[in-house]
Design a protein around this motif. Structure first.
Motif, PDB file in Angstrom:
ATOM      1  N   GLN A  73       0.994  -1.314   0.094  1.00 34.58           N
ATOM      2  CA  GLN A  73       0.030   0.115   0.081  1.00 34.58           C
ATOM      3  C   GLN A  73       0.893   1.129   0.178  1.00 34.58           C
ATOM      4  O   GLN A  73       1.625   1.477   0.950  1.00 34.58           O
ATOM      5  N   HIS A  74       0.699   1.985  -1.120  1.00 37.62           N
ATOM      6  CA  HIS A  74       1.950   3.001  -1.175  1.00 37.62           C
ATOM      7  C   HIS A  74       1.347   4.279  -0.188  1.00 37.62           C
ATOM      8  O   HIS A  74       2.397   4.892   0.168  1.00 37.62           O
ATOM      9  N   ALA A  75       0.194   4.113   0.340  1.00 35.90           N
ATOM     10  CA  ALA A  75      -0.265   5.238   1.479  1.00 35.90           C
ATOM     11  C   ALA A  75       1.084   5.195   2.468  1.00 35.90           C
ATOM     12  O   ALA A  75       1.211   6.314   3.288  1.00 35.90           O
ATOM     13  N   ALA A  82       4.102   7.557   0.748  1.00 33.36           N
ATOM     14  CA  ALA A  82       3.948   8.542  -0.054  1.00 33.36           C
ATOM     15  C   ALA A  82       4.536   9.450   0.395  1.00 33.36           C
ATOM     16  O   ALA A  82       4.859  10.030   1.704  1.00 33.36           O
ATOM     17  N   TYR A 112      -2.606  11.055  -1.715  1.00 27.51           N
ATOM     18  CA  TYR A 112      -2.408  10.503  -0.635  1.00 27.51           C
ATOM     19  C   TYR A 112      -2.649  11.598   0.561  1.00 27.51           C
ATOM     20  O   TYR A 112      -2.517  12.907   0.340  1.00 27.51           O
ATOM     21  N   ARG A 113      -2.938  11.094   1.890  1.00 25.54           N
ATOM     22  CA  ARG A 113      -3.158  11.984   2.877  1.00 25.54           C
ATOM     23  C   ARG A 113      -1.773  11.744   3.846  1.00 25.54           C
ATOM     24  O   ARG A 113      -1.753  10.965   4.483  1.00 25.54           O
ATOM     25  N   ARG A 121      -1.583   5.498   8.254  1.00 26.53           N
ATOM     26  CA  ARG A 121      -0.761   5.127   7.381  1.00 26.53           C
ATOM     27  C   ARG A 121       0.415   5.575   7.356  1.00 26.53           C
ATOM     28  O   ARG A 121       1.652   5.159   7.497  1.00 26.53           O
ATOM     29  N   ALA A 122       0.285   7.024   6.786  1.00 26.22           N
ATOM     30  CA  ALA A 122       1.693   7.655   6.475  1.00 26.22           C
ATOM     31  C   ALA A 122       2.344   7.996   7.779  1.00 26.22           C
ATOM     32  O   ALA A 122       3.640   8.130   7.687  1.00 26.22           O
ATOM     33  N   GLY A 163      -0.031  11.455  -6.188  1.00 21.52           N
ATOM     34  CA  GLY A 163       0.544  10.277  -6.807  1.00 21.52           C
ATOM     35  C   GLY A 163       0.750  10.724  -8.617  1.00 21.52           C
ATOM     36  O   GLY A 163       0.436  11.630  -8.832  1.00 21.52           O
ATOM     37  N   ALA A 175      -7.515   0.747  -4.142  1.00 22.00           N
ATOM     38  CA  ALA A 175      -6.498   1.827  -4.624  1.00 22.00           C
ATOM     39  C   ALA A 175      -7.266   2.234  -6.128  1.00 22.00           C
ATOM     40  O   ALA A 175      -7.096   3.637  -6.322  1.00 22.00           O
TER      41      ALA A 175
END
Length: 286
Positions: A4-6, A9, A47-48, A53-54, A98, A122
């Protein structure tokens, strides 16, 4: 798919990838004829950076947040920060764009963009972020398959002789991903030789990249360029120490424009004496 790229990011790899992506887009839009972009592993679009997650990884603190606090001087870096600011004006103060959002931001009304994402959540987020843009088509499926089905690109009766394929896989298959990507790029050279191809790759231990780079040097391109940024020495298999982009047939003078921007990125994002950059032609332009 677990990636998951979140969680990642805005990290140093995103900074490099998106600086280069915007530079390629600007080269494409410098000519009046329409162009096409295919993003094979598009992710969620926006993304946030303050969501859980970030913040769990806080990787943006050593990437975009560090750059925002540094007021870089190079035009390509300022161009990138302007794009991030535009995304935040549209989506909120903690938003990070993104690659699909950046493509939509940088390209023009006459251009077309196809974005592929295999992970359902996604793909849904991507549709919400860009689904209202008539230039953008979102495909829920395998990006490598799309390199066959969508290339050479057409929109109705219109054919596109210029454009970009961005390949940004999660590397869950680890070393096997390079073989998959290499075959897809080779086939795309035969299918759409006019297009630029850009493959993003992580760097943990650089020596492990040697087999792939030897194979990449044999691709029948007009030119092949490596662009890399290391934020620390490339001697640990346990974390991503840097990243790079393999560029097939990059725009004229892109390397010249990138060189000072990479130097400033190394100075701003480098964590120790192992920080380094690399601009290397595997196949020099004629």
């Amino acid at each position: 798919m677990n990636y998951q790229h979140a969680f990642h990011a805005g990290n140093h790899a995103d900074v490099l990838k998106h600086v280069v992506l915007l530079a390629i887009c600007d080269a494409l839009t410098a000519k009046p004829t329409p162009c096409f972009a295919l993003d094979t592993h598009a992710g969620g679009g926006v993304y946030r950076l303050l969501e859980a997650r970030a913040r769990r990884t806080a990787e943006a603190d050593d990437g975009i947040n560090l750059l925002l606090a540094s007021s870089p001087k190079q035009p390509l870096l300022r161009r990138y920060l302007d794009a991030v600011a535009a995304c935040r004006a549209a989506h909120g103060a903690d938003a990070y764009p993104g690659s699909p959002w950046l493509l939509a931001h940088a390209l023009r009304a006459q251009d077309r963009i196809a974005c592929c994402e295999i992970e359902p959540a996604a793909a849904g987020a991507l549709r919400r972020a860009l689904g209202g843009d008539p230039r953008v088509s979102v495909h829920a499926g395998d990006g490598y398959a799309a390199m066959k089905s969508l290339l050479p690109p057409r929109h109705g009766a219109q054919r596109f002789n210029r454009g970009l394929v961005l390949i940004d896989p999660p590397y869950e298959a680890q070393a096997a991903e390079f073989d998959i990507a290499w075959r897809a790029m080779r086939e795309t050279l035969a299918r759409w030789p006019q297009g630029i191809q850009a493959l993003w790759y992580p760097i943990k231990q650089r020596r492990t990249l040697s087999p792939f780079l030897r194979a990449a040097s044999k691709l029948q391109t007009r030119s092949t360029l490596l662009v890399e940024l290391l934020v620390r020495k490339d001697d640990s298999p346990l974390r991503m120490n840097g990243s790079g982009l393999l560029l097939l047939d990059p725009p004229w003078q892109l390397a010249t424009a990138l060189a000072p921007a990479l130097d400033e990125l190394r100075a701003l994002l480098g964590e120790d004496v192992g920080a380094d950059t690399r601009l290397h032609w595997l196949r020099e332009p004629a």
